[in-house]
Design a protein around this motif. Structure first.
Motif, PDB file in Angstrom:
ATOM      1  N   GLY A  95      46.420  75.538  62.429  1.00 53.41           N
ATOM      2  CA  GLY A  95      45.448  76.573  62.100  1.00 53.41           C
ATOM      3  C   GLY A  95      45.591  77.763  63.031  1.00 53.41           C
ATOM      4  N   GLY A  96      45.743  77.459  64.301  1.00 55.68           N
ATOM      5  CA  GLY A  96      45.868  78.515  65.300  1.00 55.68           C
ATOM      6  C   GLY A  96      47.080  79.384  65.059  1.00 55.68           C
ATOM      7  N   TYR A  97      48.200  78.737  64.759  1.00 55.65           N
ATOM      8  CA  TYR A  97      49.418  79.501  64.511  1.00 55.65           C
ATOM      9  C   TYR A  97      49.294  80.339  63.252  1.00 55.65           C
ATOM     10  N   LEU A  98      48.705  79.751  62.214  1.00 50.70           N
ATOM     11  CA  LEU A  98      48.503  80.490  60.969  1.00 50.70           C
ATOM     12  C   LEU A  98      47.633  81.719  61.228  1.00 50.70           C
ATOM     13  N   GLY A  99      46.536  81.475  61.946  1.00 49.06           N
ATOM     14  CA  GLY A  99      45.641  82.572  62.266  1.00 49.06           C
ATOM     15  C   GLY A  99      46.337  83.645  63.081  1.00 49.06           C
ATOM     16  N   ALA A 100      47.144  83.216  64.038  1.00 45.99           N
ATOM     17  CA  ALA A 100      47.840  84.170  64.900  1.00 45.99           C
ATOM     18  C   ALA A 100      48.777  85.049  64.087  1.00 45.99           C
ATOM     19  N   ILE A 101      49.478  84.427  63.148  1.00 40.84           N
ATOM     20  CA  ILE A 101      50.416  85.198  62.335  1.00 40.84           C
ATOM     21  C   ILE A 101      49.669  86.186  61.437  1.00 40.84           C
ATOM     22  N   LEU A 102      48.556  85.715  60.861  1.00 43.05           N
ATOM     23  CA  LEU A 102      47.769  86.607  60.009  1.00 43.05           C
ATOM     24  C   LEU A 102      47.195  87.768  60.814  1.00 43.05           C
ATOM     25  N   LEU A 103      46.685  87.444  61.988  1.00 42.08           N
ATOM     26  CA  LEU A 103      46.105  88.483  62.832  1.00 42.08           C
ATOM     27  C   LEU A 103      47.169  89.494  63.235  1.00 42.08           C
ATOM     28  N   ALA A 104      48.318  88.981  63.650  1.00 43.71           N
ATOM     29  CA  ALA A 104      49.406  89.868  64.070  1.00 43.71           C
ATOM     30  C   ALA A 104      49.848  90.756  62.908  1.00 43.71           C
ATOM     31  N   PHE A 154      43.588  84.025  74.108  1.00 46.40           N
ATOM     32  CA  PHE A 154      44.223  85.211  74.689  1.00 46.40           C
ATOM     33  C   PHE A 154      45.042  86.031  73.684  1.00 46.40           C
ATOM     34  N   LEU A 155      45.516  85.340  72.641  1.00 46.75           N
ATOM     35  CA  LEU A 155      46.465  86.008  71.732  1.00 46.75           C
ATOM     36  C   LEU A 155      46.024  87.363  71.186  1.00 46.75           C
ATOM     37  N   PRO A 156      44.770  87.461  70.670  1.00 47.75           N
ATOM     38  CA  PRO A 156      44.384  88.766  70.108  1.00 47.75           C
ATOM     39  C   PRO A 156      44.544  89.897  71.115  1.00 47.75           C
ATOM     40  N   TRP A 157      44.303  89.615  72.391  1.00 39.95           N
ATOM     41  CA  TRP A 157      44.405  90.664  73.410  1.00 39.95           C
ATOM     42  C   TRP A 157      45.852  90.990  73.735  1.00 39.95           C
ATOM     43  N   ILE A 158      46.683  89.973  73.728  1.00 37.24           N
ATOM     44  CA  ILE A 158      48.100  90.249  73.993  1.00 37.24           C
ATOM     45  C   ILE A 158      48.705  91.028  72.826  1.00 37.24           C
ATOM     46  N   PHE A 159      48.341  90.602  71.614  1.00 37.10           N
ATOM     47  CA  PHE A 159      48.857  91.303  70.423  1.00 37.10           C
ATOM     48  C   PHE A 159      48.388  92.748  70.378  1.00 37.10           C
ATOM     49  N   LEU A 160      47.202  92.967  70.933  1.00 35.70           N
ATOM     50  CA  LEU A 160      46.644  94.316  70.916  1.00 35.70           C
ATOM     51  C   LEU A 160      47.655  95.311  71.478  1.00 35.70           C
ATOM     52  N   PHE A 161      48.432  94.864  72.459  1.00 33.14           N
ATOM     53  CA  PHE A 161      49.431  95.755  73.048  1.00 33.14           C
ATOM     54  C   PHE A 161      50.819  95.535  72.456  1.00 33.14           C
ATOM     55  N   LEU A 162      51.128  94.305  72.122  1.00 30.75           N
ATOM     56  CA  LEU A 162      52.496  94.030  71.680  1.00 30.75           C
ATOM     57  C   LEU A 162      52.746  94.424  70.223  1.00 30.75           C
ATOM     58  N   ALA A 163      51.753  94.229  69.363  1.00 30.22           N
ATOM     59  CA  ALA A 163      51.971  94.570  67.943  1.00 30.22           C
ATOM     60  C   ALA A 163      52.224  96.077  67.758  1.00 30.22           C
ATOM     61  N   PRO A 164      51.401  96.933  68.370  1.00 25.67           N
ATOM     62  CA  PRO A 164      51.716  98.377  68.256  1.00 25.67           C
ATOM     63  C   PRO A 164      53.073  98.725  68.848  1.00 25.67           C
TER      64      PRO A 164
END
Lengths: 238, 309
Positions: free
Chosen positions: A132-141, A54-64
């Motif tokens: 790995g997941g957390y690392l990926g999440a931080i990089l993606l964000a 779910f993270l990429p979709w949540i970040f899609l709105f929260l990061a901007p």
């Protein structure tokens, strides 16, 4: 270095002196854990796979939402003129702002540490995929934020920055999605799947940290930070 | 201290600045005068390195701005138009932030803030958030921010706009005090301000410099005729006829009327001719009486209006 730190600290203080930070953290934690635990007990597996899905979709709105004000607000209130006429290099300003965004979202992500801890009580969790997941999440964000920062640098309207960032990120994210890969000519598939923001994230959350994925994220971030610096400098050749 | 050569700035096809050149000497207070939209802010923004000119050169303390804008920015304290400040910060935090970005050493910052606190009279508000301050105090914070690292040059873009008369006087006094040691350029469209504060004035209009000099020089250069106003009791036509006959009087007009036979007359003459004596003998001879007598000073306002119409 000092200048970057000074700007970084000011931006951080800015988040935590206003309610924005707390609202943001709360929205993130509630929405992500709620979405995740909805299906968690149905699957009955001690894994965070679903969480990272779910993270990429949540970040899609929260990061901007984090990056939108970085430059847009300074432009609107005129403080950009104050900041850029100080003896500070443009890239120091950009980097200071970017780092504050990244650290803020990292703190937010790490606050979800209660999720793997809870799962671990229910059953053995594979720490490799979690890290790995957390690392990926931080990089993606961070990648999302770099694009958001760039968009924020050429408008004085935060809402415009927010919406354009979402549109841009959405486009880059679905580039590598299966339903896109299925309809394009075969020779384009590897290119599209490499360019897509999501593909690399999937790899990392599986617990596989491939240098190709790291290089992708770092070059993505570098590219957009560079563009942001150019955009700030553009006042010089307008 | 500041050399500006052939500065031109175009936005799309519109020339905002058209080939402007001027110099500012060390220790001078230069007033930058012009109607709204004349190009004042654009010029100041170019000098401070916020925008680049389309053509032309700016040198500050012999450093070329286009080559080393960072060293130039170190020497300049800048109060931008509308005084932008980080509203959500406290005055103290804000000054600390600016000071460290201006490269003031960490151990000196607190002392610097204390000093500037006194100079700008910020003691009462130092720990309050900027958005709670009155406009006058905000303006002082803006000035404090510009001066925190003791720069050689101060550039102030309309520092007194939007203040009440008391605050204007306070800020003006402050600028005067600062100007004793520093080079100051400040823009304004308030004329009395320039007269009160500046050593030299540059008037700019439609992107061009239309006049430059001290306020006396400007007055002399444009006010080509001298005017005397005199109120005389006596028959109107008789007086008018006699006055016109005075040698050197180029133009005699009736300016106002107080009552029957009491009129105010305006007499114009060339600059170097003094009509006062001839006038009074004439009046005595004819047995009229003078009720009022004054030399009309052409103010800077007239000069300004004449040059920027």
């Amino acid at each position: 270095m000092n200048n970057i730190y000074t700007i970084f600290r000011k931006e951080m203080a800015n988040y935590f002196n206003s309610p924005i930070a707390y609202i943001f953290v709360a929205v993130f934690l509630i929405s992500s854990t709620w979405l995740f635990f909805q299906n968690f007990f149905l699957n009955g597996q001690a894994t965070m796979r679903g969480y990272f899905y779910f993270l990429p979709w949540i970040f899609l709105f929260l990061a901007p939402a984090i990056s939108m004000r970085s430059f847009a607000e300074e432009r609107r209130s005129g403080t950009l003129e104050l900041l850029l006429t100080l003896p500070v290099k443009d890239w120091e300003v950009v980097l200071g702002k970017f780092l504050s965004n990244v650290i803020f979202i990292t703190i937010t992500i790490l606050l979800s540490i209660t999720v793997p801890i809870s799962i671990n009580i229910l059953g053995q969790i594979d720490m490799g995929t979690v890290i790995g997941g957390y690392l990926g999440a931080i990089l993606l964000a961070s990648s999302y934020l770099s694009l958001g920062l760039f968009v924020s640098s050429f408008t004085k309207n935060q809402i415009v920055a927010f919406i354009i960032s979402i549109a841009g990120l959405f486009f880059l994210f679905i580039l590598g999605a299966n339903f896109v890969l299925n309809v394009i000519p075969t020779f384009l598939v590897p290119i599209f799947s490499f360019l897509g923001l999501g593909t690399h994230f999937d790899n990392i959350t599986k617990g596989v940290v491939d240098t190709r994925d790291l290089i992708y994220y770092f070059s993505f971030i570098f590219l957009f930070l560079w563009l942001t610096v150019r955009s700030i400098e553009s006042r010089n050749w307008k | 201290m500041i050399n500006i050569e052939n500065l031109t700035k175009k936005y799309q096809d519109k020339k905002v600045l058209n080939n402007i050149s001027f110099n500012v000497k060390k220790g001078e207070i230069l007033g930058f005068l012009g109607p709204n939209g004349a190009g004042k802010t654009t010029t100041l923004r170019i000098i401070t390195g916020f925008i680049a000119p389309t053509k032309g050169k700016v040198k500050v303390a012999k450093i070329d701005l286009s080559k080393d804008s960072l060293s130039v920015r170190k020497k300049i304290g800048y109060l931008a138009e509308n005084n932008p400040l980080y509203d959500d910060m406290k005055v103290y935090e804000f000054l600390y932030f600016i000071a460290s970005l201006k490269g003031v050493k960490k151990e000196k910052i607190v002392r610097k803030i204390r000093e500037i606190n006194k100079t700008c009279g910020l003691e009462k508000v130092i720990s309050r958030p900027i958005n709670e301050l009155s406009k006058g105090y905000k303006q002082r914070v803006g000035l404090a921010q510009a001066m925190i690292n003791n720069p050689e040059i101060l550039i102030l873009d309309e520092p007194t706009s939007g203040l009440d008369p008391n605050q204007i006087v306070e800020i003006r006094e402050l600028i005067k005090k600062i100007g004793e040691e520093k080079t100051v350029i400040f823009s304004t469209h308030i004329l009395s301000e320039v007269q009160a504060v500046c050593d030299r004035i540059i008037i700019i209009h439609n992107g061009k410099i239309v006049a430059s000099g001290t306020s006396e020089e400007l007055l002399k250069s444009t006010g080509s005729k001298k005017t005397i106003y005199v109120k005389i009791k006596g028959n109107r036509d008789e007086v008018l006829g006699q006055l016109k006959r005075i040698e050197g009087a180029d133009d005699v007009n009736i300016k106002d009327k107080e009552s029957d036979n009491v009129y105010g007359y305006e007499i114009k003459s060339e600059k170097n001719i003094d009509l006062r004596e001839k006038l009074s003998t004439k009046v005595m001879k004819n047995n009229w009486s003078i009720l009022e007598f004054r030399k009309e000073e052409k103010g800077l306002e007239d000069v300004f209006r004449k040059l920027t119409k």
